[in-house]
Design a protein around this motif. Structure first.
Motif, PDB file in Angstrom:
ATOM      1  N   GLN A 270       0.841  -1.192   0.000  1.00 25.79           N
ATOM      2  CA  GLN A 270       0.000   0.000   0.000  1.00 25.79           C
ATOM      3  C   GLN A 270       0.882   1.250   0.000  1.00 25.79           C
ATOM      4  OE1 GLN A 270      -3.031  -0.501  -0.416  1.00 25.79           O
ATOM      5  NE2 GLN A 270      -4.298   1.150   0.360  1.00 25.79           N
ATOM      6  N   VAL A 271       0.463   2.248  -0.753  1.00 24.52           N
ATOM      7  CA  VAL A 271       1.206   3.501  -0.858  1.00 24.52           C
ATOM      8  C   VAL A 271       0.292   4.643  -0.425  1.00 24.52           C
ATOM      9  CG1 VAL A 271       2.382   5.085  -2.407  1.00 24.52           C
ATOM     10  CG2 VAL A 271       2.608   2.622  -2.768  1.00 24.52           C
ATOM     11  N   GLN A 272       0.792   5.482   0.461  1.00 27.51           N
ATOM     12  CA  GLN A 272       0.067   6.694   0.841  1.00 27.51           C
ATOM     13  C   GLN A 272       0.788   7.891   0.229  1.00 27.51           C
ATOM     14  OE1 GLN A 272       0.959   4.466   3.657  1.00 27.51           O
ATOM     15  NE2 GLN A 272      -0.912   3.430   3.015  1.00 27.51           N
ATOM     16  N   LEU A 273       0.026   8.763  -0.413  1.00 27.13           N
ATOM     17  CA  LEU A 273       0.585   9.920  -1.105  1.00 27.13           C
ATOM     18  C   LEU A 273       0.000  11.193  -0.519  1.00 27.13           C
ATOM     19  CD1 LEU A 273       0.185   8.585  -4.755  1.00 27.13           C
ATOM     20  CD2 LEU A 273       2.244   8.505  -3.350  1.00 27.13           C
ATOM     21  N   VAL A 274       0.857  12.173  -0.274  1.00 27.39           N
ATOM     22  CA  VAL A 274       0.406  13.454   0.267  1.00 27.39           C
ATOM     23  C   VAL A 274       0.985  14.576  -0.577  1.00 27.39           C
ATOM     24  CG1 VAL A 274       0.375  14.999   2.246  1.00 27.39           C
ATOM     25  CG2 VAL A 274       0.245  12.518   2.588  1.00 27.39           C
ATOM     26  N   GLU A 275       0.103  15.354  -1.211  1.00 25.24           N
ATOM     27  CA  GLU A 275       0.531  16.487  -2.023  1.00 25.24           C
ATOM     28  C   GLU A 275       0.615  17.749  -1.172  1.00 25.24           C
ATOM     29  OE1 GLU A 275      -2.448  14.138  -4.692  1.00 25.24           O
ATOM     30  OE2 GLU A 275      -2.267  14.752  -2.599  1.00 25.24           O
ATOM     31  N   SER A 276       1.470  18.662  -1.610  1.00 28.15           N
ATOM     32  CA  SER A 276       1.582  19.977  -0.986  1.00 28.15           C
ATOM     33  C   SER A 276       2.101  20.962  -2.013  1.00 28.15           C
ATOM     34  CB  SER A 276       2.518  19.930   0.229  1.00 28.15           C
ATOM     35  OG  SER A 276       3.816  19.536  -0.159  1.00 28.15           O
ATOM     36  N   GLY A 277       2.004  22.254  -1.679  1.00 25.19           N
ATOM     37  CA  GLY A 277       2.569  23.272  -2.536  1.00 25.19           C
ATOM     38  C   GLY A 277       1.569  24.056  -3.360  1.00 25.19           C
TER      39      GLY A 277
ATOM     40  N   ARG B 282       5.484  25.146  -7.229  1.00 31.42           N
ATOM     41  CA  ARG B 282       6.102  23.834  -7.221  1.00 31.42           C
ATOM     42  C   ARG B 282       5.309  22.923  -6.303  1.00 31.42           C
ATOM     43  NH1 ARG B 282      11.680  21.636  -4.550  1.00 31.42           N
ATOM     44  NH2 ARG B 282      12.313  20.168  -6.186  1.00 31.42           N
ATOM     45  N   LEU B 283       4.738  21.880  -6.879  1.00 27.09           N
ATOM     46  CA  LEU B 283       4.000  20.892  -6.100  1.00 27.09           C
ATOM     47  C   LEU B 283       4.925  19.756  -5.709  1.00 27.09           C
ATOM     48  CD1 LEU B 283       0.701  20.609  -8.183  1.00 27.09           C
ATOM     49  CD2 LEU B 283       1.323  22.278  -6.434  1.00 27.09           C
ATOM     50  N   SER B 284       4.673  19.210  -4.520  1.00 23.90           N
ATOM     51  CA  SER B 284       5.413  18.052  -4.043  1.00 23.90           C
ATOM     52  C   SER B 284       4.439  16.944  -3.706  1.00 23.90           C
ATOM     53  CB  SER B 284       6.222  18.408  -2.801  1.00 23.90           C
ATOM     54  OG  SER B 284       7.187  19.390  -3.072  1.00 23.90           O
ATOM     55  N   CYS B 285       4.895  15.728  -3.863  1.00 26.07           N
ATOM     56  CA  CYS B 285       4.110  14.543  -3.515  1.00 26.07           C
ATOM     57  C   CYS B 285       5.026  13.613  -2.726  1.00 26.07           C
ATOM     58  CB  CYS B 285       3.587  13.863  -4.764  1.00 26.07           C
ATOM     59  SG  CYS B 285       2.797  12.256  -4.475  1.00 26.07           S
ATOM     60  N   ALA B 286       4.749  13.494  -1.441  1.00 28.88           N
ATOM     61  CA  ALA B 286       5.553  12.651  -0.568  1.00 28.88           C
ATOM     62  C   ALA B 286       4.839  11.332  -0.329  1.00 28.88           C
ATOM     63  CB  ALA B 286       5.802  13.357   0.761  1.00 28.88           C
TER      64      ALA B 286
ATOM     65  N   THR C  53       8.290   2.255  -0.999  1.00 24.44           N
ATOM     66  CA  THR C  53       9.160   3.105  -1.781  1.00 24.44           C
ATOM     67  C   THR C  53       8.531   3.382  -3.147  1.00 24.44           C
ATOM     68  OG1 THR C  53      11.335   3.303  -2.786  1.00 24.44           O
ATOM     69  CG2 THR C  53      10.431   1.093  -2.632  1.00 24.44           C
ATOM     70  N   LEU C  54       8.736   4.610  -3.618  1.00 21.26           N
ATOM     71  CA  LEU C  54       8.194   4.999  -4.916  1.00 21.26           C
ATOM     72  C   LEU C  54       9.042   4.532  -6.085  1.00 21.26           C
ATOM     73  CD1 LEU C  54       6.923   8.672  -4.507  1.00 21.26           C
ATOM     74  CD2 LEU C  54       5.612   6.545  -4.477  1.00 21.26           C
ATOM     75  N   SER C  55      10.238   4.057  -5.786  1.00 20.91           N
ATOM     76  CA  SER C  55      11.197   3.800  -6.861  1.00 20.91           C
ATOM     77  C   SER C  55      10.724   2.744  -7.850  1.00 20.91           C
ATOM     78  CB  SER C  55      12.551   3.393  -6.282  1.00 20.91           C
ATOM     79  OG  SER C  55      12.410   2.215  -5.510  1.00 20.91           O
ATOM     80  N   SER C  56       9.757   1.924  -7.474  1.00 19.72           N
ATOM     81  CA  SER C  56       9.267   0.888  -8.376  1.00 19.72           C
ATOM     82  C   SER C  56       8.032   1.326  -9.155  1.00 19.72           C
ATOM     83  CB  SER C  56       8.953  -0.385  -7.592  1.00 19.72           C
ATOM     84  OG  SER C  56       7.983  -0.136  -6.606  1.00 19.72           O
ATOM     85  N   TYR C  57       7.596   2.564  -8.969  1.00 21.19           N
ATOM     86  CA  TYR C  57       6.389   3.045  -9.629  1.00 21.19           C
ATOM     87  C   TYR C  57       6.706   4.164 -10.612  1.00 21.19           C
ATOM     88  CZ  TYR C  57       3.733   0.733  -5.900  1.00 21.19           C
ATOM     89  OH  TYR C  57       3.200  -0.175  -5.030  1.00 21.19           O
TER      90      TYR C  57
ATOM     91  N   ASN D  21      14.015   9.698  -5.723  1.00 21.91           N
ATOM     92  CA  ASN D  21      13.672   8.410  -5.115  1.00 21.91           C
ATOM     93  C   ASN D  21      14.273   8.261  -3.718  1.00 21.91           C
ATOM     94  OD1 ASN D  21      12.098   7.596  -7.279  1.00 21.91           O
ATOM     95  ND2 ASN D  21      13.763   6.493  -8.288  1.00 21.91           N
ATOM     96  N   ALA D  22      15.389   8.916  -3.475  1.00 23.62           N
ATOM     97  CA  ALA D  22      15.995   8.853  -2.144  1.00 23.62           C
ATOM     98  C   ALA D  22      15.093   9.521  -1.099  1.00 23.62           C
ATOM     99  CB  ALA D  22      17.364   9.519  -2.161  1.00 23.62           C
ATOM    100  N   LYS D  23      14.356  10.530  -1.536  1.00 16.72           N
ATOM    101  CA  LYS D  23      13.437  11.229  -0.630  1.00 16.72           C
ATOM    102  C   LYS D  23      12.001  10.726  -0.763  1.00 16.72           C
ATOM    103  CE  LYS D  23      16.078  15.538  -0.426  1.00 16.72           C
ATOM    104  NZ  LYS D  23      16.052  17.011  -0.636  1.00 16.72           N
ATOM    105  N   ASN D  24      11.797   9.762  -1.667  1.00 13.98           N
ATOM    106  CA  ASN D  24      10.451   9.220  -1.877  1.00 13.98           C
ATOM    107  C   ASN D  24       9.451  10.312  -2.235  1.00 13.98           C
ATOM    108  OD1 ASN D  24       9.897   6.478  -1.980  1.00 13.98           O
ATOM    109  ND2 ASN D  24       8.728   6.479  -0.073  1.00 13.98           N
TER     110      ASN D  24
END
Length: 120
Positions: free
Chosen positions: A1-8, A19-23, A28-32, A74-77
């Motif tokens: 399961q992946v939880q995504l939170v936008e900001s900006g 500049r929008l961010s999605c944390a 890990t997001l690296s596979s998506y 990807n290091a910061k997801n």
């Protein structure tokens, strides 16, 4: 399961930038492949941009090409959407999506959205 939170998101004048961010958390997001979509009032949600897993290739809707840039760390997801030369027609709720497929078809994971309002 992946939880995504936008900001900006926010209010900006035409010609301005945001500049929008999605944390991400949970996985890990690296596979998506990651993407951004947007939905304006009274309209369907539409594809905006996509970035592949390693960040090398990016794809954009014609309406934002040359003005928006999608990137990922990807290091910061985290995934970003740099929006320049904003227009009133860019006003929408912007959503981050994980697992975006070729052709701009969304994956299974969505954030809650962040409002972008561009005044003329």
């Amino acid at each position: 399961q992946v939880q995504l939170v936008e900001s900006g998101g926010g209010l900006v004048q035409a010609g301005g930038s945001l500049r929008l961010s999605c944390a991400a958390s949970g996985r890990t997001l690296s596979s998506y492949a990651m993407g951004w979509f947007r939905q304006a009032p009274g309209k369907e949600r539409e594809f905006v941009a996509r970035v592949v897993t390693n960040g090398v290739s990016t794809y954009y809707a014609d309406s934002v090409k040359g003005r928006f840039t999608i990137s990922r760390d990807n290091a910061k997801n985290t995934v970003y959407l740099q929006m320049n030369s904003l227009k009133p027609e860019d006003t929408a709720v912007y959503y981050c999506n994980a697992g975006v497929r070729v052709g701009g078809l969304p994956g299974n994971y969505w954030g809650q959205g962040t409002q972008v309002t561009v005044s003329s």
